[in-house]
Scaffold this motif. Structure first.
Motif, PDB file in Angstrom:
ATOM      1  N   ALA A   1      16.120  -6.912 -29.917  1.00  0.00           N
ATOM      2  CA  ALA A   1      15.552  -7.069 -31.260  1.00  0.00           C
ATOM      3  C   ALA A   1      15.598  -5.754 -32.029  1.00  0.00           C
ATOM      4  N   ALA A   2      15.847  -5.865 -33.321  1.00  0.00           N
ATOM      5  CA  ALA A   2      15.890  -4.685 -34.180  1.00  0.00           C
ATOM      6  C   ALA A   2      14.500  -4.080 -34.328  1.00  0.00           C
ATOM      7  N   LEU A   3      14.471  -2.778 -34.552  1.00  0.00           N
ATOM      8  CA  LEU A   3      13.223  -2.041 -34.759  1.00  0.00           C
ATOM      9  C   LEU A   3      13.315  -1.293 -36.082  1.00  0.00           C
ATOM     10  N   ALA A   4      12.241  -1.348 -36.856  1.00  0.00           N
ATOM     11  CA  ALA A   4      12.155  -0.572 -38.097  1.00  0.00           C
ATOM     12  C   ALA A   4      11.096   0.503 -37.928  1.00  0.00           C
ATOM     13  N   ILE A   5      11.443   1.729 -38.284  1.00  0.00           N
ATOM     14  CA  ILE A   5      10.514   2.853 -38.249  1.00  0.00           C
ATOM     15  C   ILE A   5      10.290   3.312 -39.679  1.00  0.00           C
ATOM     16  N   HIS A   6       9.035   3.336 -40.106  1.00  0.00           N
ATOM     17  CA  HIS A   6       8.675   3.731 -41.463  1.00  0.00           C
ATOM     18  C   HIS A   6       8.033   5.107 -41.415  1.00  0.00           C
ATOM     19  N   THR A   7       8.410   5.965 -42.349  1.00  0.00           N
ATOM     20  CA  THR A   7       7.961   7.346 -42.280  1.00  0.00           C
ATOM     21  C   THR A   7       7.826   7.941 -43.676  1.00  0.00           C
TER      22      THR A   7
ATOM     23  N   GLY B   1      -2.614  -3.163 -21.744  1.00  0.00           N
ATOM     24  CA  GLY B   1      -2.083  -4.515 -21.811  1.00  0.00           C
ATOM     25  C   GLY B   1      -1.797  -5.032 -23.208  1.00  0.00           C
ATOM     26  N   THR B   2      -1.295  -4.170 -24.082  1.00  0.00           N
ATOM     27  CA  THR B   2      -1.033  -4.618 -25.448  1.00  0.00           C
ATOM     28  C   THR B   2       0.280  -5.372 -25.582  1.00  0.00           C
ATOM     29  N   GLY B   3       1.171  -5.222 -24.601  1.00  0.00           N
ATOM     30  CA  GLY B   3       2.506  -5.770 -24.750  1.00  0.00           C
ATOM     31  C   GLY B   3       3.405  -4.790 -25.484  1.00  0.00           C
ATOM     32  N   PHE B   4       4.707  -4.947 -25.311  1.00  0.00           N
ATOM     33  CA  PHE B   4       5.689  -4.019 -25.878  1.00  0.00           C
ATOM     34  C   PHE B   4       6.488  -4.619 -27.025  1.00  0.00           C
ATOM     35  N   ASP B   5       6.167  -5.834 -27.403  1.00  0.00           N
ATOM     36  CA  ASP B   5       6.964  -6.536 -28.406  1.00  0.00           C
ATOM     37  C   ASP B   5       6.591  -6.067 -29.813  1.00  0.00           C
ATOM     38  N   VAL B   6       6.931  -4.824 -30.107  1.00  0.00           N
ATOM     39  CA  VAL B   6       6.621  -4.203 -31.394  1.00  0.00           C
ATOM     40  C   VAL B   6       7.830  -4.322 -32.313  1.00  0.00           C
ATOM     41  N   SER B   7       7.595  -4.788 -33.527  1.00  0.00           N
ATOM     42  CA  SER B   7       8.701  -4.962 -34.476  1.00  0.00           C
ATOM     43  C   SER B   7       8.804  -3.821 -35.483  1.00  0.00           C
ATOM     44  N   HIS B   8       7.678  -3.172 -35.768  1.00  0.00           N
ATOM     45  CA  HIS B   8       7.669  -2.096 -36.764  1.00  0.00           C
ATOM     46  C   HIS B   8       6.784  -0.957 -36.281  1.00  0.00           C
ATOM     47  N   VAL B   9       7.277   0.263 -36.471  1.00  0.00           N
ATOM     48  CA  VAL B   9       6.520   1.476 -36.172  1.00  0.00           C
ATOM     49  C   VAL B   9       6.273   2.207 -37.492  1.00  0.00           C
TER      50      VAL B   9
END
Length: 306
Positions: free
Chosen positions: A82-88, A47-55
């Motif tokens: 919504a835009a998603l940013a992935i940092h690696t 139940g964390t929710g899916f509204d993630v903005s950054h990975v």
């Protein structure tokens, strides 16, 4: 701030532990650190929710990234806009781009992939930063420290009233660091009624790593350190060969860094359903250590919380 452990296993999942992923909820935002296979189901389950903005990806071993294509596709099916940013880690952007398009198409929402070097700021907010730091694994890798700015000192209303400051806008000005002039010409300075700045919170996630000076520096004073603890003492010889840490090594680093709490994760599947001895070994060195479990949630209070 709240941390949910979505996956705490090593490279191979078990019936009790999924592969690596941690979700951090802060001030309404959700940040996802690593996305092992099955992460989206863990998000539903707990139940964390899916509204993630950054990975934030620490490295590209499968147990840390193979859940990304499925999660991206699910967001697409759910009409995400919504835009998603992935940092690696440095040098891994092309491979992450391949993961983004693994199903043969790009998501319909904007996806940006950024490489982050150790010592750089992966994400800068109004009152916090997510900083990348150097880790030591068998591939290009980084860890991440979520560091909040210092907060304003406490406002001493009683002292302000003693000095003649009227209740109202002048209180706010003083708390914001501005001097105020009273009707009789007296000037009251902020330091007369505002205490010292109060520290924010720091959560540090190492991903897979050996215990190193760079990790210790990044973890200094952390409220919560989430550290690789793949092996127990009896398998300690495997740790340096595989670029991992033992629970005891993680605890030694936590003690040296002066952290508040230590979460042990990335537990080898060789320990099956019981990993309690990792916690026991760690607590011989650092009392506030625990073995993280899938679905476990941890609140991270302010250091000066009552």
């Amino acid at each position: 701030m709240h941390v949910t452990f979505l996956g705490t296993s090593g490279a191979i999942p078990t019936t009790e532990r999924n592969t690596s992923s941690v979700l951090v909820r802060r001030e309404g935002e959700r940040f996802l650190f690593d996305v092992g296979e099955g992460t989206q189901r863990q998000m539903m389950r707990y139940g964390t929710g899916f509204d993630v903005s950054h990975v934030f990806l620490t490295h590209l071993h499968g147990d840390h990234v193979l859940g990304l294509p499925g999660l991206l596709q699910t967001w697409d099916f759910n009409d995400r806009e919504a835009a998603l940013a992935i940092h690696t880690a440095p040098g891994t952007k092309p491979a992450v781009e391949n993961l983004v398009t693994a199903a043969g198409t790009r998501p319909s929402y904007p996806v940006r992939v950024d490489e982050v070097s150790p010592g750089s700021v992966a994400l800068g907010g109004d009152d916090f930063e997510v900083r990348a730091f150097e880790t030591e694994h068998r591939t290009r890798s980084v860890g991440y420290a979520l560091v909040e700015d210092d907060r304003k000192g406490r406002f001493d209303r009683e002292r302000a009233e003693e000095l003649g400051v009227p209740v109202g806008p002048k209180f706010s000005k003083l708390h914001d660091g501005q001097s105020v002039e009273l009707d009789d010409g007296t000037v009251v300075d902020p330091e007369q009624v505002v205490g010292d700045p109060r520290p924010g919170r720091r959560v540090v996630y190492t991903g897979d790593t050996r215990p190193t000076d760079a990790v210790e520096r990044a973890a200094e004073g952390a409220d919560l350190l989430v550290h690789d603890a793949t092996f127990a003492d009896e398998d300690a010889e495997r740790a340096p060969r595989t670029g991992h840490s033992t629970a005891r090594e993680a605890a030694e680093l936590a003690a040296s860094a002066g952290v508040n709490r230590l979460a042990l994760t990335h537990v080898s599947s060789r320990y099956g359903g019981y990993a309690g001895h990792l916690g026991e070994q760690a607590r011989e060195v650092f009392e506030d250590a625990f073995v993280a479990e899938d679905g476990q949630g941890v609140d991270v209070p302010y250091p000066d919380a009552d």
